[in-house]
Design a protein around this motif. Structure first.
Motif, PDB file in Angstrom:
ATOM      1  N   VAL A  79      -7.099 -48.720 -19.231  1.00 55.01           N
ATOM      2  CA  VAL A  79      -6.065 -47.734 -18.905  1.00 55.01           C
ATOM      3  C   VAL A  79      -5.146 -48.245 -17.798  1.00 55.01           C
ATOM      4  O   VAL A  79      -3.915 -48.167 -17.904  1.00 55.01           O
ATOM      5  N   ARG A  80      -5.725 -48.814 -16.750  1.00 52.72           N
ATOM      6  CA  ARG A  80      -4.889 -49.269 -15.629  1.00 52.72           C
ATOM      7  C   ARG A  80      -3.963 -50.406 -16.050  1.00 52.72           C
ATOM      8  O   ARG A  80      -2.821 -50.497 -15.579  1.00 52.72           O
ATOM      9  N   ASP A  81      -4.427 -51.267 -16.948  1.00 52.08           N
ATOM     10  CA  ASP A  81      -3.586 -52.373 -17.406  1.00 52.08           C
ATOM     11  C   ASP A  81      -2.417 -51.855 -18.236  1.00 52.08           C
ATOM     12  O   ASP A  81      -1.276 -52.300 -18.086  1.00 52.08           O
ATOM     13  N   PHE A 133       4.489 -48.606 -16.302  1.00 50.26           N
ATOM     14  CA  PHE A 133       5.280 -48.364 -15.086  1.00 50.26           C
ATOM     15  C   PHE A 133       6.353 -49.446 -14.922  1.00 50.26           C
ATOM     16  O   PHE A 133       7.440 -49.171 -14.405  1.00 50.26           O
ATOM     17  N   HIS A 134       6.065 -50.662 -15.359  1.00 45.74           N
ATOM     18  CA  HIS A 134       7.085 -51.707 -15.291  1.00 45.74           C
ATOM     19  C   HIS A 134       8.226 -51.448 -16.270  1.00 45.74           C
ATOM     20  O   HIS A 134       9.390 -51.583 -15.921  1.00 45.74           O
ATOM     21  N   GLN A 135       7.887 -51.067 -17.508  1.00 43.81           N
ATOM     22  CA  GLN A 135       8.974 -50.824 -18.471  1.00 43.81           C
ATOM     23  C   GLN A 135       9.882 -49.705 -17.983  1.00 43.81           C
ATOM     24  O   GLN A 135      11.101 -49.751 -18.149  1.00 43.81           O
ATOM     25  N   ALA A 139       4.055 -42.421 -25.395  1.00 48.44           N
ATOM     26  CA  ALA A 139       4.578 -43.710 -24.927  1.00 48.44           C
ATOM     27  C   ALA A 139       3.450 -44.611 -24.430  1.00 48.44           C
ATOM     28  O   ALA A 139       3.509 -45.832 -24.598  1.00 48.44           O
ATOM     29  N   HIS A 140       2.417 -44.011 -23.841  1.00 44.04           N
ATOM     30  CA  HIS A 140       1.258 -44.821 -23.429  1.00 44.04           C
ATOM     31  C   HIS A 140       0.627 -45.488 -24.652  1.00 44.04           C
ATOM     32  O   HIS A 140       0.265 -46.662 -24.618  1.00 44.04           O
ATOM     33  N   ASP A 144       1.177 -61.811 -22.686  1.00 47.11           N
ATOM     34  CA  ASP A 144       1.825 -61.315 -21.470  1.00 47.11           C
ATOM     35  C   ASP A 144       2.792 -60.197 -21.864  1.00 47.11           C
ATOM     36  O   ASP A 144       3.987 -60.426 -22.049  1.00 47.11           O
ATOM     37  N   PRO A 145       2.274 -58.994 -22.004  1.00 43.81           N
ATOM     38  CA  PRO A 145       3.114 -57.908 -22.535  1.00 43.81           C
ATOM     39  C   PRO A 145       4.334 -57.596 -21.670  1.00 43.81           C
ATOM     40  O   PRO A 145       5.399 -57.264 -22.211  1.00 43.81           O
TER      41      PRO A 145
END
Lengths: 304, 304, 304, 304
Positions: A181-183, A189-191, A116-117, A129-130
């Motif tokens: 990676v953090r982005d 984490f939002h999805q 998923a990542h 703006d994903p």
């Protein structure tokens, strides 16, 4: 069939199972949920609907969001995606790093966390703006503009997401994450924090029951072939490490989340969404799985 | 639909694929097969049949026999069986011992070799002459009393079966093989050597397309629930380490063998058997998989 | 130094540790041993000896026999041997098959079971009667013609040796066992059953403290280089999965057996043999390890 | 012995080996090194020194720094440390995450990367300015105040350190890193970047040859017991995945770095440091290992 009557029957049958299992507690926002919640919703491609219990209540869809980003990814680029992520069941825990090491940073499938990542990374690369893009897509398929991220949950995930960070950096070391990676994980984490109800979910995924076309808007979301394929992936990889057991008991392409939700597709007919926060050891909603098993027993609607 | 016309079309389409792949060569008896062989056969539950190419020619069914013994086992004892073997995809090679060690001698599912040994062991315990019993069951479901073991193949398997012996003794060390390892493997090597044609196979497994009942004889072989379950296991575990890819491309419960055969179930409708000896890297018939993919494209008969 | 006085001191110190740990019980012949047994013996290369407790009592040397066959093997063929077995610590249990699969049937070192099978297989290939040859070698180095196999133990090992059989057939499948698996294991189970006393052992392995030459007979058993190497292998691989902890606590090249024996080499000086049947979780004699730690504390004789 | 003569002899013997192997190239600062560099230095506890070649030239000590931080850690807290990191050889690559997952975030030993992270984390917790503290300790033991970090190397490591980040966050997810992962790794990358010469190194580690006491300053660095233990850990875990082979060939407690340095201890006598940038497949200096093997052959100074 009278689906409302069947759901009513299930609501009665399911009472002994409510409150069983263990609510996900790795973040406070999820730990506080009432474990006795139970909702179920059906949308057929012909426009029939039925609901019971807490079907209108929003909950954290968590890993169910992996279908949303996978749908976006296959419509954006359905060739390169399969060079970066496999299509096979993992045979191991959803957050294992062992296989990732043995297979050189290529996750087994899009529904384990590492996979998923990669999917989110791919979506990330296509949008300015994903987060906005994923939210817009979600609202579009579910026809509900009030859906939004739960920023408290997203923030909590970020603070406890060390294992997800480990996976992200591990894949980055193999060259399989393009962005920072953090982005990517911030988007991920939002999805996962998307707050939706059973009704939202059973409406949103109708395109998977209808050859890629959303019957509510007649909009083509993905090709029939890709729709079939996502269903196949859900059946073989969608239920963490109990896909075999779930296929054995329920036999419908499905995807679960640790928030207690499960979405099941009856190809050519309908989508069923169920929610109950108590989880089995394998991380799937315990009462939700039972409700789906009852539904299949009452209706005969399995793909096998 | 005119299935014969569709099969004829496939026979034309498939020509470029014949002879591709690698014939199984670990025993001489299999290595000598003409790699350009190709046959395909359909039996519907309504009695319609269609065949093309070498559909009448017998070949070594190998791992397809695992459906036969699994069917016998679930009808003999469908509770204890699942304490000794799992129902999950393995995520690793069909003959891996790693998972067996990590999971204390409990094989992941009945279709990897170790799982099939346990099933054969269970069948072994129920019969005075297990080889005779398996042969009788096979002849009964396929309604063909001329089917028999290929003793040359069975003997060859035994002589090269060190890895199967390793698995057998390993499970025995965990207490998960009841009978003598060599005796169980002797039966196992015989069941793998069964010589059957596509026509035999598409007739034999009609009970899996018909809720457990053999439409040819109206005999109930297993319960509807167990029939559904075997289909689910075939979909999630039947194609070695490419179940996900196969579900993605074909989308039918199927079981392959290294002899080049594949059996696919269209629940409620029919059984398709195909044979072509050239294998892909994952060990499944290359032209056979392509033929099934074409069949699904022409007919739309996928479960998804 | 007055070694007898030191051993006497240790005998007092060790009392609280006797009877602790768990006696190996996988075969009845070992399970019946009195767990409070304790013996210790020293032989220096200058001919000094000291003993305490049950130092004259014979016990099952089990894995200590792996030094005997390794010595025979390096003197027979010290080049090919290292193509078939590694020289690295395993990082996993002595009887694990996982590493064997990941590394294509090449065991990590000669002291894990699989590695010892390969060594015995190599010895087997050089003799008409390998059991006789191993016994003759053992009697020669220990200068005790009364040493013999314990046939009851050997027979018990054979009856419960399913995991050893699994390893043997697994390596055979990779082509790394030359002879028949059952024949090799028959020899292996016999070498493990050798009944020797602490006195026998501390005398037998003096060649490892004396650059390959047996000081008792002035006979060269192996080259100095090979003697150094066996000591190095004992230090890095000789104590199952606690070599690091043992090196940390004792710091002498050593080899243990599940019968409760341990042999330790002080290069250039002496051999110490100790026996006490209670085992720690890692399978090494608990009181024996403590006795060696005390010996090193009292004498300063560590290699570090 | 005339150590200078022996080193001179080795310098001649080693010529054919210079330039062989592969220089570490994962960061530009290391990739640019001349692969033919070779230096060697000896310091005995009695004050004798000998050097050849590029023994005065500074190079990146990389993993050799793990001895420095381990020494600091055992002197700060030698009980809790062993609850957070093991003392066993890993049997796998120095940067593997597999074992870390199987063993719940407890690294196998302090010399694999994950173990070194834990050690640095422990040191980090004890100092306001851990980078300053490590540098001060290094200067003190080597009696050379001009030693410093190579900030270009440290920065490069940080930029390519995704796998180290993966390990850090993975252990953090198990609760085995106390401080912020990025902060700990920042210190770790700096310690790896320490620029020292062979002469610096053979002087710095004399305390490990002298029961914990630095003979140059008569300062006690650690207890004799801890000194023995670090030597034992170096022998069993200090040479990546070829500790067994190195013990077999050289037989001295040693630690290598990918910069091409190796430090070897002859307990009770001396420290040898060698440097040559070409690495073998296992990541150890190829000519450096050969030089140490020659030294042991010429002097007989092995611990076995």
């Amino acid at each position: 069939m009278n689906y409302q009557a069947i759901l009513n029957q299930i609501q009665g049958d399911i009472q002994p199972y409510l409150g069983q299992g263990k609510v996900a507690d790795y973040i406070p926002a999820l730990a506080g949920i009432n474990p006795s919640k139970f909702g179920m919703s059906i949308h057929t491609i012909d426009g029939i609907t039925a609901t019971i219990g807490d079907a209108q209540e929003q909950f954290s869809i968590q890993s169910i969001s992996k279908i949303l980003t996978l749908t976006m990814a296959v419509s954006l680029d359905d060739t390169n995606i399969w060079k970066r992520v496999g299509r096979e069941p993992s045979g191991s825990k959803f957050n294992s790093l062992i296989q990732l090491e043995l297979e050189q940073g290529i996750p087994r499938n899009p529904f384990i966390n590492a996979g998923a990542h990669v999917i989110t990374d791919l979506v990330y690369s296509h949008f300015d703006d994903p987060k906005e893009a994923i939210l817009a897509f979600t609202r579009m398929v579910s026809m509900n503009d009030s859906i939004s991220y739960d920023y408290v949950v997203a923030q909590s995930e970020r603070e406890t997401g060390n294992r997800n960070l480990a996976m992200g950096y591990f894949m980055k070391s193999f060259g399989n994450i393009e962005n920072k990676v953090r982005d990517v994980l911030d988007v991920y984490f939002h999805q996962c924090s998307l707050a939706m109800s059973c009704t939202d979910l059973s409406k949103a995924f109708l395109y998977l029951a209808n050859e890629g076309v959303l019957p509510t808007s007649e909009k083509t979301i993905i090709t029939k072939k890709n729709s079939d394929r996502i269903n196949a992936l859900m059946l073989t990889c969608g239920m963490y490490d109990s896909v075999g057991d779930f296929a054995y008991r329920v036999g419908l392409p499905s995807k679960s989340g640790v928030g207690g939700g499960i979405v099941s597709i009856v190809p050519g007919e309908m989508v069923i969404a169920v929610w109950s926060p108590g989880l089995s050891e394998s991380g799937n909603s315990l009462a939700g799985t039972k409700a789906l098993e009852l539904f299949v027993n009452y209706t005969g609607k399995t793909i096998f």
